[in-house]
Every structure is written in C-alpha cells, then in structure tokens.
Design an enzyme around this catalytic site. Structure first.
Site, PDB file in Angstrom:
ATOM      1  N   CYS A 113      24.475  36.935  39.809  1.00 40.42           N
ATOM      2  CA  CYS A 113      23.091  36.926  40.302  1.00 40.42           C
ATOM      3  C   CYS A 113      22.211  35.891  39.603  1.00 40.42           C
ATOM      4  CB  CYS A 113      22.478  38.315  40.157  1.00 40.42           C
ATOM      5  SG  CYS A 113      23.433  39.615  40.964  1.00 40.42           S
ATOM      6  N   HIS A 253      15.024  38.123  40.582  1.00 47.49           N
ATOM      7  CA  HIS A 253      16.209  38.505  41.334  1.00 47.49           C
ATOM      8  C   HIS A 253      15.949  39.876  41.964  1.00 47.49           C
ATOM      9  CE1 HIS A 253      20.121  39.788  42.462  1.00 47.49           C
ATOM     10  NE2 HIS A 253      20.279  40.597  41.434  1.00 47.49           N
ATOM     11  N   ASN A 283      20.222  43.307  47.766  1.00 48.23           N
ATOM     12  CA  ASN A 283      20.634  42.442  46.660  1.00 48.23           C
ATOM     13  C   ASN A 283      21.604  41.401  47.209  1.00 48.23           C
ATOM     14  OD1 ASN A 283      21.835  41.272  44.412  1.00 48.23           O
ATOM     15  ND2 ASN A 283      21.984  43.180  43.260  1.00 48.23           N
TER      16      ASN A 283
END
Length: 326
Positions: A113, A253, A283
């Site tokens: 990520c 994020h 996500n």
C-alpha cells in the site's frame, strides 16, 4: 531550486461495483457490520479478462491527457503493484507497450500500500539527478484475484483500481517538498500473500505451500498502522518546519475509515481537511493514494499553493509520508 511537480493526474475504476449487500449473499457478514468496522460500502471489481496492466494503462492515459504530455515524451514508467499481470515481465513494460511510450524505460516496485509513495521518491531521485525529465508513476491493483471470497475478514476490504501521476522537473517552491520512507520486515507475518514466489513456486498444491490468498491479522495491523502513519506524517512536517495547521489536505492511504480518523485525530488535522473515498472504492492498496489524489484534484478540492500531506502504510511492513506544495 529543482523540484519534482505533478503535471497531471488520472485514475480508473472498473465498471462492476460490489456492494455490501452483494457480499451478504456471498459470505457471512452484513452491511451494518462492514460499515461499522471499515466505513466501506462498495468497491470496484475488475471484469474477467481485465488485468492490472489494463487499469494502469487507462489511468496513465488520463494523467498524460491532463498534463498535455504525449506518451513518447515519457522517460520512465514506474508501476507500483503487488498484483501485476505476471511474476515477470514487469507490468510497467506491458503499460509502456500499451501506451506506445517507446522511449521510456520501465519497471515495477513492490511496497504494497506504500508503493505509490516509494515510487514518488524514486521518480524524484531520477528527476533531480537529471536522468529523467518526465515520469509516469502509476499505482494499480487487482486485489479481487488474490483474496479468499469466503474470508470475511479480508474480502470485504479490498477493491480494484488504478491511479497515476505525471511527474516533471520544475523550479521554485512548488512541488514535492520531501518524502520519508520506512520499513520493518519483522512484521511481515501480520499481512502477506504467499502467491507464487521462491517459497511457493508454481507446482501442484501441497501442505507446505500454505494458503495462497491474502492473510491478515487485522487488529495487530491497525495498532502499528496508526502509530506509523502519525510518526511519518510528523516527520514530514518537522523536516519542512511546518505544523498540522499548515496542511490544507491530508490524502491518506484508504485502508479503512477507523484508521483514517485515528490518524487524522492524532496528527491534529480535522476531518473536513481529509480526503476520504474509502466508502466508495475500498482499499485499493498501491492505487489508493493516486486515486484519491486524482479525485480531489478533478473535483477542485485542491487549489494552487495548497500544502498536501500524503501518507501510507502497507504489508512488509512499509510506510511513509510525502509533503507537496501544489
């Protein structure tokens, strides 16, 4: 002073939307349970025959169009992904071919990520060194192919998508002010995917190979994530002599809403100055920050002279933060 600045952004989300109501019919869960724990209501899922390179190519094409840069002007293509089309060659090479960006050299990076921030730091180094003048940086993931759709602890979280930015050399006070990266490999067992690597090569299934899907210990990840995101954010601010009040927008994020809210609170940044789209995209790992950046940019939420704080945390563990003056 030479600085790396963002000349254009782009993003792409697959057409198919998977809602929490859809998940209720697939696994033992509920819209209420998912929303309360993650803030996610829906996520986009790549179509059969739609690959990471396809998403990355479209996001890159949109970023190039905004920047007014032709594909054959690009010197370097970086794709941040953990769900590339193949183990090798690099997905970036497929994107280079798709865009007909023949003069660009290309490679992938794997930092989960945090990949887009890692890629931004790499691109900044090439630009400052004069080795590249125009860089296409892309974060792209098709996580729907590596999650276990019977594991409600992970399948509810992830979505597919891609985001991109065209980075160019500029002068003056605007652009990337600094980038701060970290990693701690001792935490890798808390969030990983065996896939097909040297520990799990392509071969008939066996007990030794283990579960091939994403594995995550959510509560432990949460604790480390919030602390690390805050520390990286504070590090970036301190390095530039700035404070939370100087940040016009935090673009984190999009892991889940609880992490976003906890991070913003600890940094002292009110939620109205935080870019949040996790409820609509889930996500998307390395694609998360560039998708959110593009949405904020195109919607007019980012104005010239704004100070942006970007931070991310992902498997590895990797994490980091970047400060940008728009």
């Amino acid at each position: 002073m030479r600085r790396t600045r963002i000349a254009g952004t782009g993003s792409y989300l697959p057409e198919k939307i998977l809602t929490n109501a859809d998940l209720e019919r697939m696994v033992e869960t509920s819209d209420e349970w998912i929303t309360a724990r993650t803030g996610i209501r829906e996520r986009h899922i790549a179509a059969p025959g739609e690959f990471t390179s396809d998403l990355a190519t479209e996001a890159g094409r949109r970023a190039l169009a905004m920047a007014g840069v032709a594909a054959d002007e690009i010197d370097l293509i970086i794709v941040a992904t953990v769900t590339g089309d193949f183990s090798w060659p690099a997905t970036a090479c497929v994107v280079q071919h798709n865009l007909q960006a023949g003069r660009a050299f290309a490679f992938d990076i794997s930092a989960a990520c945090s990949g887009f921030l890692y890629g931004m730091s790499i691109a900044d180094s090439y630009i400052k060194a004069g080795s590249a003048k125009k860089v296409l940086l892309i974060g792209a993931e098709v996580f729907s192919r590596i999650v276990d759709w019977q594991d409600r602890g992970t399948c509810i979280l992830f979505g597919d998508g891609a985001g991109a930015a065209v980075l160019v050399a500029g002068e003056g006070d605007h652009g990337l002010l600094s980038c701060h990266l970290h990693a701690d490999g001792s935490f890798w067992p808390l969030l990983y995917q065996m896939g097909q690597g040297s520990r799990n090569p392509a071969a008939p299934a066996s007990a030794e190979q283990g579960n091939p899907f994403v594995q995550m210990q959510g509560n432990e990840v949460f604790k480390v994530a919030v602390r690390s995101l805050c520390e990286a954010g504070e590090e970036a601010l301190d390095a530039n002599g700035l404070h939370a009040d100087d940040v016009d927008m935090l673009i984190p994020h999009q892991a889940n809403r609880r992490i976003l809210e906890a991070t913003a609170k600890r940094l002292g940044i009110p939620l109205e100055r935080v870019m949040v789209n996790v409820d609509r995209v889930g996500n998307t790992s390395a694609a998360s920050i560039p998708i959110a950046l593009d949405e904020a940019h195109r919607s007019g939420r980012i104005k010239q002279g704004d100070t942006l704080l970007l931070n991310a945390f992902g498997g590895g563990f990797t994490w980091g933060a970047a400060l940008i003056r728009w």
